[in-house]
Design a protein around this motif. Sequence first.
Motif, PDB file in Angstrom:
ATOM      1  N   ASN A  15      -5.460  10.846  -8.281  1.00  0.00           N
ATOM      2  CA  ASN A  15      -4.063  10.978  -7.863  1.00  0.00           C
ATOM      3  C   ASN A  15      -3.135  10.105  -8.704  1.00  0.00           C
ATOM      4  N   VAL A  16      -3.642   8.928  -9.108  1.00  0.00           N
ATOM      5  CA  VAL A  16      -2.858   8.057  -9.993  1.00  0.00           C
ATOM      6  C   VAL A  16      -2.615   8.758 -11.326  1.00  0.00           C
ATOM      7  N   PHE A  17      -3.704   9.312 -11.920  1.00  0.00           N
ATOM      8  CA  PHE A  17      -3.569  10.060 -13.182  1.00  0.00           C
ATOM      9  C   PHE A  17      -2.591  11.217 -13.015  1.00  0.00           C
ATOM     10  N   GLU A  18      -2.756  11.934 -11.922  1.00  0.00           N
ATOM     11  CA  GLU A  18      -1.939  13.117 -11.638  1.00  0.00           C
ATOM     12  C   GLU A  18      -0.463  12.746 -11.553  1.00  0.00           C
ATOM     13  N   LYS A  19      -0.173  11.670 -10.793  1.00  0.00           N
ATOM     14  CA  LYS A  19       1.217  11.235 -10.619  1.00  0.00           C
ATOM     15  C   LYS A  19       1.845  10.889 -11.960  1.00  0.00           C
ATOM     16  N   ARG A  20       1.102  10.119 -12.778  1.00  0.00           N
ATOM     17  CA  ARG A  20       1.659   9.695 -14.067  1.00  0.00           C
ATOM     18  C   ARG A  20       1.826  10.875 -15.022  1.00  0.00           C
ATOM     19  N   LEU A  44       0.807  -1.220   0.000  1.00  0.00           N
ATOM     20  CA  LEU A  44       0.000   0.000   0.000  1.00  0.00           C
ATOM     21  C   LEU A  44       0.844   1.277   0.000  1.00  0.00           C
ATOM     22  N   SER A  45       2.167   1.146  -0.215  1.00  0.00           N
ATOM     23  CA  SER A  45       2.999   2.351  -0.235  1.00  0.00           C
ATOM     24  C   SER A  45       2.839   3.128  -1.537  1.00  0.00           C
ATOM     25  N   GLU A  46       2.479   2.432  -2.623  1.00  0.00           N
ATOM     26  CA  GLU A  46       2.288   3.093  -3.915  1.00  0.00           C
ATOM     27  C   GLU A  46       0.839   3.521  -4.073  1.00  0.00           C
ATOM     28  N   ILE A  47       0.635   4.696  -4.688  1.00  0.00           N
ATOM     29  CA  ILE A  47      -0.719   5.231  -4.863  1.00  0.00           C
ATOM     30  C   ILE A  47      -1.555   4.304  -5.751  1.00  0.00           C
ATOM     31  N   GLU A  48      -0.905   3.672  -6.740  1.00  0.00           N
ATOM     32  CA  GLU A  48      -1.631   2.745  -7.615  1.00  0.00           C
ATOM     33  C   GLU A  48      -2.196   1.565  -6.811  1.00  0.00           C
ATOM     34  N   HIS A  49      -1.405   1.077  -5.858  1.00  0.00           N
ATOM     35  CA  HIS A  49      -1.849  -0.065  -5.042  1.00  0.00           C
ATOM     36  C   HIS A  49      -2.971   0.349  -4.084  1.00  0.00           C
ATOM     37  N   LYS A  50      -2.883   1.577  -3.558  1.00  0.00           N
ATOM     38  CA  LYS A  50      -3.972   2.080  -2.701  1.00  0.00           C
ATOM     39  C   LYS A  50      -5.285   2.109  -3.487  1.00  0.00           C
ATOM     40  N   PHE A  51      -5.184   2.578  -4.741  1.00  0.00           N
ATOM     41  CA  PHE A  51      -6.387   2.649  -5.579  1.00  0.00           C
ATOM     42  C   PHE A  51      -6.965   1.257  -5.832  1.00  0.00           C
ATOM     43  N   LEU A  52      -6.111   0.295  -6.181  1.00  0.00           N
ATOM     44  CA  LEU A  52      -6.581  -1.067  -6.462  1.00  0.00           C
ATOM     45  C   LEU A  52      -7.215  -1.707  -5.223  1.00  0.00           C
ATOM     46  N   PHE A  53      -6.596  -1.487  -4.055  1.00  0.00           N
ATOM     47  CA  PHE A  53      -7.136  -2.007  -2.798  1.00  0.00           C
ATOM     48  C   PHE A  53      -8.535  -1.445  -2.552  1.00  0.00           C
ATOM     49  N   ALA A  54      -8.689  -0.118  -2.714  1.00  0.00           N
ATOM     50  CA  ALA A  54      -9.990   0.522  -2.486  1.00  0.00           C
ATOM     51  C   ALA A  54     -11.017   0.057  -3.515  1.00  0.00           C
ATOM     52  N   LEU A  55     -10.564  -0.151  -4.769  1.00  0.00           N
ATOM     53  CA  LEU A  55     -11.474  -0.522  -5.850  1.00  0.00           C
ATOM     54  C   LEU A  55     -12.117  -1.894  -5.592  1.00  0.00           C
TER      55      LEU A  55
END
Length: 701
Positions: free
Chosen positions: A191-196, A83-94
């Motif tokens: 935030n994922v879009f923003e980071k990329r 869960l340290s990466e924003i992408e993983h946080k998103f997938l976990f929540a999804l």
Amino acid sequence: MQKQEQDKLVELHVTGMHCNNCALSVHKLLEKKGYANVFVSFANEEVKFTSHDEVNLPQVIDAIEGLGFKVQQENQEVKSGFLSEIEHKFLFALVFTIPLFLHMFLPFHWLHQPYVQLALCLPVFILGCAYFGKSAINSIKGGVPNMDVLIFVGSTSAFVYSLIGTLLALGPSYLFYETTATIITLVLLGNVFEKRSVIQTTSAVKDLIKIQHTKAIRVLDGTTETIDAKDIHVGDILLVNEGDQIPTDGDIIWGEAAINESMLTGESVPVEKHKYDAVIGGTLIERGSLRITATKVGNKTVLAQIIDLMKRAQAAKPPIQRLGDKVAAIFVPVVIGIALLTFFLAYFAFDLSFRQSLMNAIAVMVISCPCAMGLATPTAVMVGLGRSAKNGVLIKGGDTVEEMTDLRYMVFDKTGTLTTGNFSVRLMDSTLPDEDLAAMVYGLESYSSHPIAKSLVKAFQDKPKAKLIFTQVKEEKGLGIKAVDSEGNSYQIGSKQLVTNRTDAEGFDVFLLKNGILIAKIALEDELKPDAAMLMQTLKEQQITPVLLSGDRKEKCIALARTIGIDQVYAEQFPQDKLTIIEELKTKGKVAMVGDGINDAPALTTADVGISLGNSSQVAIQSAKVVLLNNELKSIITLLKIGKHTLLTIKQNLFWAFFYNVFAIPLAAFGFLSPMLAALAMACSDVVVIGNSIRLKFKRL
């Protein structure tokens, strides 16, 4: 200036900053602690500051981490959990949000159970509290509330309202768990879009950093060993073969090669290099093989300094950003005020249900996105500066971009700027033997980096010379060289200013005096740069007045000005005279100065925009705000185009960011947008702004 050299520079790698508001909170924190030259880049995850006193680093790190960010120290092992990466946080929540959201459409009755919905929502809500909540609370403590406050308050309101409905068994009208989870998940997606997207805007700097990370072959006692470029020391002998990248700055001690310097100059045509020529780290050998001795390593190399300048330039704020910063700083409290007003008016004045009034207020908080305003300027500046660097134009500050679009005058030095600086001796008048004259001219001019001096050194280097030893040598700006030899004789070589009262000086350019007596006169020919006339025409079309400002003879300046189309000419000017003229022009409008010599440095600093050539003296390069790395005048046209389009992009971004909020907040307040739609729209606003900035990377200028 002396104080700054004694100041201790602290550099930190700070993760977790995802917008300009985050950077602003760190900036304000460090300024409150009394640190100077604070530099914070959310895109490059860098924080730098200086302090005259000893820095309590653990205290500074604790304070920054207290704002909700993470300071990654050098040589520190990074613990990267899932869960340290924003992408993983998103997938976990999804994973939890999809079934929770689909309960409205699927016929599974167990999904409608309040405690099942609570169980699905709780992991997402805890993740949201850990990510947005911590950041929100710490930003309030730091005095700069960020957008996470709005997300945290909105999602918490919906969760608490639903939890009360569940515990008191008030029925499905009180359950909004899907709203809580969807808000958090969609904002994480944003935030994922923003980071990329931000990674794309900073790609120019990252491309240059990649060039630094290379291998080198070190020659030691007749054997070779492969080492990292960071392990090279000054004086090391390095072998660089065909197809290899030159690992650091150095001088050629053996071999010849054709070197591609496009990463530095933007010019793809290889440059022929021979023994004793200087080479630059990061450039590529296309043909040949070399042995070089390392002269600069680490952060002293040309490439490292360009990277540092670009990072600082990308973080420098144009004046247009001040409006965005001011609005972003007060935005969160204002939005919370509007949300509360929405709730009270809806509930008490318009007799809407408590549920609907709360949803409208939550939608107002969720859709309001100060991030879009915070990203509007820095992303455009990053892309604009990156594109200019790839075209061989190094802009040292984001504020320079805006100044370039509002110029009234562009002032040019003559020698080495409008002309090639490659002089040939047309005529010499001297009673001295050739050997003595060659010894004096070569000996004196070898102490100067002025183009005329370099040409004279080249002209006399192969001629037989008597031995002459100088005990004192001094270069005077605008005049030339003064020296004293071992026998006590004084010498002066320089411009016509040395012989102002003589009538026989006409037609000559360089004068040599020994013990105050004129002993030699030299006439030179200079070559005009091919793009000079085209540049003057372009400037006039853009309502910028070209001006020639030179220390050279009046007749030469006027002849050159006529050839290339300059109407305003100031000739035979000392450095202090150049300053006066620049300041006078500045009273009529913005002024850019283009120069290359030591004598141009004061004028470059005084002008609104100083433009130096890449082969200029170090003093001129340090004094300028723009460096033309490929030494071509046509790069100024590129500079003007990129400046114009970067400012246009910033204005478009700010318009869309402001328009979005002005349009969206009333829609949410009147109940036309649900909190879930608001969260999706908020994510889209960042993508639109960053996408428009990235368009600058590819658009035709």
